[in-house]
Write a protein that holds these residues in place. Structure first.
Motif, PDB file in Angstrom:
ATOM      1  N   GLY A  76     -11.370  -0.286  -3.955  1.00 54.86           N
ATOM      2  CA  GLY A  76     -10.889   0.676  -3.054  1.00 54.86           C
ATOM      3  C   GLY A  76     -11.454   2.276  -3.381  1.00 54.86           C
ATOM      4  O   GLY A  76     -12.150   2.225  -4.494  1.00 54.86           O
ATOM      5  N   GLN A  84       5.846   1.541   1.202  1.00 54.57           N
ATOM      6  CA  GLN A  84       4.836   0.764   0.893  1.00 54.57           C
ATOM      7  C   GLN A  84       4.546   0.133   2.367  1.00 54.57           C
ATOM      8  O   GLN A  84       5.582  -0.359   3.020  1.00 54.57           O
ATOM      9  CB  GLN A  84       5.541  -0.392  -0.063  1.00 54.57           C
ATOM     10  CG  GLN A  84       5.517   0.006  -1.581  1.00 54.57           C
ATOM     11  CD  GLN A  84       5.490  -1.108  -2.678  1.00 54.57           C
ATOM     12  OE1 GLN A  84       5.479  -2.148  -2.067  1.00 54.57           O
ATOM     13  NE2 GLN A  84       5.574  -0.588  -3.672  1.00 54.57           N
ATOM     14  N   LEU A  86       0.866  -1.479   0.003  1.00 61.06           N
ATOM     15  CA  LEU A  86       0.068  -0.001  -0.092  1.00 61.06           C
ATOM     16  C   LEU A  86       0.741   1.225  -0.022  1.00 61.06           C
ATOM     17  O   LEU A  86       1.590   1.358   0.973  1.00 61.06           O
ATOM     18  CB  LEU A  86      -0.878  -0.078   1.296  1.00 61.06           C
ATOM     19  CG  LEU A  86      -2.143   0.690   1.115  1.00 61.06           C
ATOM     20  CD1 LEU A  86      -3.108   0.202   0.297  1.00 61.06           C
ATOM     21  CD2 LEU A  86      -2.756   0.818   2.594  1.00 61.06           C
ATOM     22  N   ARG A  87       0.494   2.181  -1.021  1.00 61.98           N
ATOM     23  CA  ARG A  87       1.112   3.384  -1.180  1.00 61.98           C
ATOM     24  C   ARG A  87       0.292   4.392  -0.649  1.00 61.98           C
ATOM     25  O   ARG A  87      -0.888   4.504  -1.393  1.00 61.98           O
ATOM     26  CB  ARG A  87       1.812   3.741  -2.296  1.00 61.98           C
ATOM     27  CG  ARG A  87       3.379   2.566  -2.641  1.00 61.98           C
ATOM     28  CD  ARG A  87       4.102   3.315  -3.614  1.00 61.98           C
ATOM     29  NE  ARG A  87       3.167   3.295  -4.834  1.00 61.98           N
ATOM     30  CZ  ARG A  87       3.171   4.413  -5.655  1.00 61.98           C
ATOM     31  NH1 ARG A  87       4.088   5.464  -5.305  1.00 61.98           N
ATOM     32  NH2 ARG A  87       2.513   4.450  -6.562  1.00 61.98           N
ATOM     33  N   THR A  88       0.465   5.317   0.072  1.00 61.26           N
ATOM     34  CA  THR A  88      -0.741   6.664   0.378  1.00 61.26           C
ATOM     35  C   THR A  88      -0.034   7.580  -0.116  1.00 61.26           C
ATOM     36  O   THR A  88       1.262   8.011  -0.368  1.00 61.26           O
ATOM     37  CB  THR A  88      -0.979   6.648   1.861  1.00 61.26           C
ATOM     38  OG1 THR A  88       0.317   6.943   2.609  1.00 61.26           O
ATOM     39  CG2 THR A  88      -1.555   5.337   2.346  1.00 61.26           C
ATOM     40  N   ARG A  89      -0.800   8.682  -0.372  1.00 58.56           N
ATOM     41  CA  ARG A  89      -0.673  10.154  -0.703  1.00 58.56           C
ATOM     42  C   ARG A  89       0.382  10.592   0.128  1.00 58.56           C
ATOM     43  O   ARG A  89       1.403  11.607  -0.222  1.00 58.56           O
ATOM     44  CB  ARG A  89      -1.802  10.918  -0.932  1.00 58.56           C
ATOM     45  CG  ARG A  89      -1.949  11.649  -2.263  1.00 58.56           C
ATOM     46  CD  ARG A  89      -3.254  12.109  -2.426  1.00 58.56           C
ATOM     47  NE  ARG A  89      -4.306  11.321  -3.060  1.00 58.56           N
ATOM     48  CZ  ARG A  89      -4.023  10.927  -4.644  1.00 58.56           C
ATOM     49  NH1 ARG A  89      -3.359  11.624  -5.061  1.00 58.56           N
ATOM     50  NH2 ARG A  89      -4.973   9.929  -4.923  1.00 58.56           N
ATOM     51  N   GLU A 128      -3.521   7.370   7.456  1.00 57.83           N
ATOM     52  CA  GLU A 128      -3.642   7.148   6.133  1.00 57.83           C
ATOM     53  C   GLU A 128      -3.938   5.784   5.411  1.00 57.83           C
ATOM     54  O   GLU A 128      -4.816   5.536   4.627  1.00 57.83           O
ATOM     55  CB  GLU A 128      -2.470   7.598   5.368  1.00 57.83           C
ATOM     56  CG  GLU A 128      -2.237   9.182   5.324  1.00 57.83           C
ATOM     57  CD  GLU A 128      -1.690   9.837   6.584  1.00 57.83           C
ATOM     58  OE1 GLU A 128      -1.472   9.111   7.583  1.00 57.83           O
ATOM     59  OE2 GLU A 128      -1.501  10.908   6.790  1.00 57.83           O
ATOM     60  N   VAL A 129      -3.120   4.866   6.357  1.00 57.43           N
ATOM     61  CA  VAL A 129      -3.644   3.452   5.972  1.00 57.43           C
ATOM     62  C   VAL A 129      -4.892   3.052   6.488  1.00 57.43           C
ATOM     63  O   VAL A 129      -5.692   2.363   5.770  1.00 57.43           O
ATOM     64  CB  VAL A 129      -2.246   2.570   6.719  1.00 57.43           C
ATOM     65  CG1 VAL A 129      -2.815   0.974   6.697  1.00 57.43           C
ATOM     66  CG2 VAL A 129      -0.930   2.571   6.220  1.00 57.43           C
ATOM     67  N   VAL A 163      -7.456   4.158   3.749  1.00 59.24           N
ATOM     68  CA  VAL A 163      -7.461   3.494   2.427  1.00 59.24           C
ATOM     69  C   VAL A 163      -8.027   2.060   2.789  1.00 59.24           C
ATOM     70  O   VAL A 163      -9.101   1.687   2.000  1.00 59.24           O
ATOM     71  CB  VAL A 163      -5.891   3.034   2.027  1.00 59.24           C
ATOM     72  CG1 VAL A 163      -6.097   2.127   0.943  1.00 59.24           C
ATOM     73  CG2 VAL A 163      -5.472   4.503   1.591  1.00 59.24           C
ATOM     74  N   ASP A 167     -10.225   6.865   1.378  1.00 58.65           N
ATOM     75  CA  ASP A 167      -9.189   7.387   0.351  1.00 58.65           C
ATOM     76  C   ASP A 167      -8.893   6.343  -0.559  1.00 58.65           C
ATOM     77  O   ASP A 167      -8.841   5.070  -0.224  1.00 58.65           O
ATOM     78  CB  ASP A 167      -7.939   7.983   1.161  1.00 58.65           C
ATOM     79  CG  ASP A 167      -8.313   9.188   1.679  1.00 58.65           C
ATOM     80  OD1 ASP A 167      -9.052   9.727   1.651  1.00 58.65           O
ATOM     81  OD2 ASP A 167      -7.402   9.246   2.785  1.00 58.65           O
ATOM     82  N   ARG A 168      -8.373   6.658  -1.806  1.00 64.19           N
ATOM     83  CA  ARG A 168      -7.723   5.678  -2.748  1.00 64.19           C
ATOM     84  C   ARG A 168      -6.272   5.654  -2.452  1.00 64.19           C
ATOM     85  O   ARG A 168      -5.660   6.521  -2.231  1.00 64.19           O
ATOM     86  CB  ARG A 168      -8.138   5.993  -3.837  1.00 64.19           C
ATOM     87  CG  ARG A 168      -8.313   4.942  -5.063  1.00 64.19           C
ATOM     88  CD  ARG A 168      -8.567   5.615  -6.492  1.00 64.19           C
ATOM     89  NE  ARG A 168     -10.113   5.746  -6.570  1.00 64.19           N
ATOM     90  CZ  ARG A 168     -11.061   4.815  -6.781  1.00 64.19           C
ATOM     91  NH1 ARG A 168     -10.319   3.767  -6.876  1.00 64.19           N
ATOM     92  NH2 ARG A 168     -12.163   5.002  -6.836  1.00 64.19           N
ATOM     93  N   ALA A 169      -5.850   4.479  -2.587  1.00 63.32           N
ATOM     94  CA  ALA A 169      -4.166   4.202  -2.633  1.00 63.32           C
ATOM     95  C   ALA A 169      -3.660   4.652  -3.822  1.00 63.32           C
ATOM     96  O   ALA A 169      -4.219   4.424  -5.011  1.00 63.32           O
ATOM     97  CB  ALA A 169      -4.068   2.925  -2.143  1.00 63.32           C
TER      98      ALA A 169
END
Lengths: 326, 487
Positions: free
Chosen positions: B305, B257, B248-251, B280-281, B284, B289-291
């Motif tokens: 997602g 990751q 998972l990568r967030t904004r 943030e995790v 998502v 939020d979208r990852a």
């Protein structure tokens, strides 16, 4: 601070009380105000403006605003006779206007939610654009309601289905729409979702409510009712000039909604309040006409609303203080 | 709420003092009291030996105290010089802006902080590190003698941090006092002459130059070791993987990751400092939020997602970080708060009409189950205490029988009694087969409830602490990045 349901209800009761007092005061100042003809006129205006006030209150409920209502009323009023002249039937013309209204509502909603533009700006542009279209559609001439439409005028606007009572059909039509709106807002899932979105959009989103769709829906309802009101206003007035018909009606509608207890911050709107607010606006118009002359109506309504907003603020503080003591 | 119980500290000229402590230990509150942002309720501030009252930022500035906020307070649309002299621009004839003097003095100040930009540059064109220097130049322009910096390095690169510390040493050399708040042990070691550690709003200890070691600092921040008796007994062996997060990568942390799993019946704690990327995790996973990339699987099924409704349908529930803004409708009745998420799934309604009586019965059942203190579920939720509001948030998801429950700071602003009840509910949820991911800055609660703890640091999983090795020191070491090289 927090308006529980009972607080909203007691506010509506207070508005009802205010309406009764206002009626009595107007009657005392000018006995002709309480005549059958005068009351009939008040209820007719309450019905006509109530339709657009109900519409705009959905938008206000979700924290938006619609300034294009007056222009859309004008376009719809001009379009109706134009469409009839093209050979369309009443039902077909109504469908075209309803369809265009839905499209315009979708457009407003799309611009506000997807492009994240401010509702004020989007509908301000709408105000100019639809006014312009109304002038073009009317060809600069006054569009006249054909004589064979008198039956519709009686049926929807001026008829008095309640026998001797001075209650015009359009007021009952508005009450019926209000009843549908109240059932929708209070008893259906979509209505509660709409209300929740107005109260706290973020929390609604975190619950999995499709807040975007609901905000679009509120714009569609508003435009649709403005389209309907355009035809009703035309039926009442018999003719419409594209350049002026419906001018500034959005402000009268917003006035009715605000007097009925809607907060422009969103989240608060009781349908009953909007109905009462519309009646109040119509009463003030009529009373000013009798007492001071028609030219005073904007001045008086402005002062009246300002007083109402100040009183509302005081009422909210009083409720909050009472809760602390309780 | 009381943030500071009782604190005493002393800052001297020509000295760099680091103020440390866990999230919520009271560091920022102490500094805000000094800077006049939030005047203290009691106590005394002495400035150069005289007791003073600092009731506003202007008063603090007049004394010579400058506060540099974590989120910098600069006007991006003004020039560097405009920001440095904002509010005290040099004038000619009392009215006209004296641009020449302004430029000359700005150049002097920029030179002192080692910032090589033209004073006419717009601040919005500068990097965060450069903006920090502009803030310091502004403090110097106001002839500050004590400069307070709230986590000045939190968004700086390594080079920028080194540069900042050079400037800090220079200020110290000129006899200014510098106070800075930091979580990063390595930085504190590098630059501080003295360390003051706070815990739970009190002084936990202070370290002089020679005593500053990572171990001592962690020990003082943590204070004590947890009473093992307070821990949740292990009841069920963890079952199947319910929640699987992969790559998972967030904004907020696009270069990092995150991958982890949570099994049925398991409570996994997620610790880390504020801003480490935990929320943030959670957002998502819950579809808020979208990852940027990566997948979230619930019971093996990948979510598309970015849609809460989809996540809710899959059985994910989120008790969000900001209860008032994200978790609850203050003006709506408790019943409706609880019933809302269910309607979309067809519960408590028929043909689109709300069945209020059904919702009422369900709300009353959950009220009794969670011991929500209200006699009437038709009361507005905003009338309840914070702890009871949080229970309403839990209740609305419990009604749906979630498979994955993500709790973000579940007991923030909650009183002790309600805390214990919320802990009980969380434990029961896991015992019932849900996978629980609990984000918390309250280490005690993380240790009490978790079967294992994931620790995040600057957007990545810095490590995992298993039940056997679980201790505050182990978690804090990972959260503060002790093992990492420092400038």
């Amino acid at each position: 601070m927090f308006k529980s349901l009972s607080a909203q209800n007691s506010k509506t009761l207070l508005i009802l009380l205010l309406l009764v007092v206002l009626t009595l005061v107007c009657g005392a100042l000018e006995p002709r105000f309480l005549s059958r003809d005068s009351l009939g006129a008040v209820l007719k205006y309450a019905g006509l403006f109530g339709v657009i006030a109900l519409g705009v209150s959905f938008v206000i409920l979700t924290g938006g605003i619609d300034l294009s209502i007056g222009s859309w009323v004008g376009l719809s009023a001009v379009l109706y006779p134009v469409l009839l002249k093209q050979g369309l039937g009443v039902g077909e013309a109504a469908l075209v206007i309803a369809g265009a209204s839905v499209l315009v509502g979708l457009l407003h909603g799309f611009l506000v939610t997807k492009l994240n533009l401010q509702a004020f700006l989007v509908t301000l542009c709408g105000l100019f654009i639809y006014r312009g279209l109304a002038r073009v559609a009317g060809g600069g001439r006054e569009q006249i309601l054909p004589a064979d439409q008198e039956w519709l005028r009686d049926l929807l606007v001026l008829g008095r289905p309640l026998g001797g009572l001075p209650v015009p059909a359009v007021f009952l039509l508005m009450l019926a729409l209000a009843a549908v709106a109240a059932v929708f807002l209070n008893l259906t899932v979509t209505g509660r979702h709409l209300l929740a979105t107005g109260r706290n959009e973020q929390a609604a989103r975190f619950c999995g409510i499709g807040t975007t769709r609901l905000r679009v829906l509120s714009f569609v309802i508003c435009s649709l009712l403005a389209g309907l009101a355009g035809v009703l206003f035309l039926l009442d007035g018999r003719s419409a000039l594209g350049s002026s018909f419906g001018n500034s009606y959005e402000l009268w509608a917003i006035a009715g909604a605000v007097l009925g207890g809607c907060s422009l911050r969103g989240g608060q709107c009781a349908v009953a309040g909007v109905v009462l607010g519309s009646v109040m606006v119509a009463e003030v118009r009529q009373a000013v006409f009798f007492v001071a002359g028609d030219e005073w109506k904007e001045f008086v309504i402005g002062v009246f609303i300002l007083a109402g907003v100040i009183a509302d603020e005081g009422f909210s503080r009083w409720m909050a203080a009472r809760r602390v003591r309780a | 709420m009381q943030a500071l119980a009782e604190v005493g500290a002393e800052f001297r000229a020509g000295e760099v003092v680091a103020v440390m402590g866990e999230n919520g230990a009271g560091k920022s509150t102490l500094m805000k009291a000094l800077a006049g942002v939030h005047p203290p309720d009691a106590g005394e501030i002495r400035w150069e030996g005289r007791p003073v009252r600092i009731g506003s930022v202007a008063q603090a500035e007049a004394l010579g105290i400058a506060f540099i906020h974590q989120e910098l307070n600069l006007c991006g649309n003004l020039t560097v010089a405009g920001n440095v002299f904002l509010g005290r621009e040099p004038r000619r004839g009392g009215f006209w802006l004296d641009r020449k003097t302004m430029r000359r003095r700005a150049l002097e100040l920029l030179e002192r902080v080692g910032l090589k930009v033209e004073p006419e540059t717009l601040v919005e064109e500068l990097s965060i590190g450069q903006r920090q220097m502009v803030e310091i130049a502004r403090a110097l322009a106001r002839e500050a003698r004590l400069v307070i910096m709230d986590e000045p390095t939190s968004s700086l690169t390594t080079t920028e941090t080194a540069r900042l510390f050079d400037v800090v040493r220079e200020l110290k050399g000129r006899g200014l006092g510098v106070v800075f708040i930091s979580h990063r042990l390595g930085e504190v070691q590098a630059v501080a002459d003295r360390v003051v550690v706070l815990k739970d709003g009190r002084n936990s200890g202070s370290l002089e130059k020679g005593e500053i070691t990572a171990g001592r600092m962690v020990q003082l921040m943590v204070g004590r070791d947890l009473d093992p008796a307070g821990r949740r007994p292990v009841e069920v062996a963890a079952g199947e993987v319910r929640l699987a997060v992969e790559g998972l990568r967030t904004r907020a942390w696009p270069l990092q990751q995150v991958s982890f799993e949570v099994r049925a019946g398991e409570i996994v704690g997620m610790a880390g400092l504020v801003g480490a990327g935990r929320t943030e995790v959670a957002r998502v996973v819950a579809g808020v939020d979208r990852a940027l990339s990566g997948t979230v699987r619930v019971d093996g099924v990948a979510l598309r997602g970015g849609q809460v409704a989809e996540a809710v349908k899959a059985g994910v529930a989120l008790a969000p970080e900001d209860r008032k803004e994200q978790g609850i409708f203050l003006e709506l009745p408790v019943r409706e708060n609880i019933a809302l998420p269910g309607w979309g799934l067809g519960r408590g309604q028929r043909l689109g009409f709300v069945r209020a009586a059904e919702g009422r019965a369900e709300a009353e059942r959950l009220r009794d189950l969670l011991a929500i203190r209200t006699t009437d579920v038709e009361k507005a939720a905003g009338l309840l205490s914070g702890g009871n509001q949080q229970k309403v948030v839990l209740a609305k998801w419990l009604a749906l029988g979630p498979k994955v429950f993500v709790l973000d700071e579940p007991t923030r602003g909650v009183d002790v009694g309600a805390k214990a009840e919320i802990y009980r509910v969380i434990a029961e949820l896991a015992a019932g087969g849900a996978a629980v991911l609990m984000i918390s800055s309250d280490l005690e609660e993380v240790l009490r409830l978790s079967d294992r703890v994931l620790v995040m640091h600057e957007g990545r999983l810095a490590g995992e602490v298993g039940r056997a090795a679980l201790s505050e020191a182990a978690v804090m070491a990972l959260a503060t990045g002790v093992d990492r090289a420092c400038p």
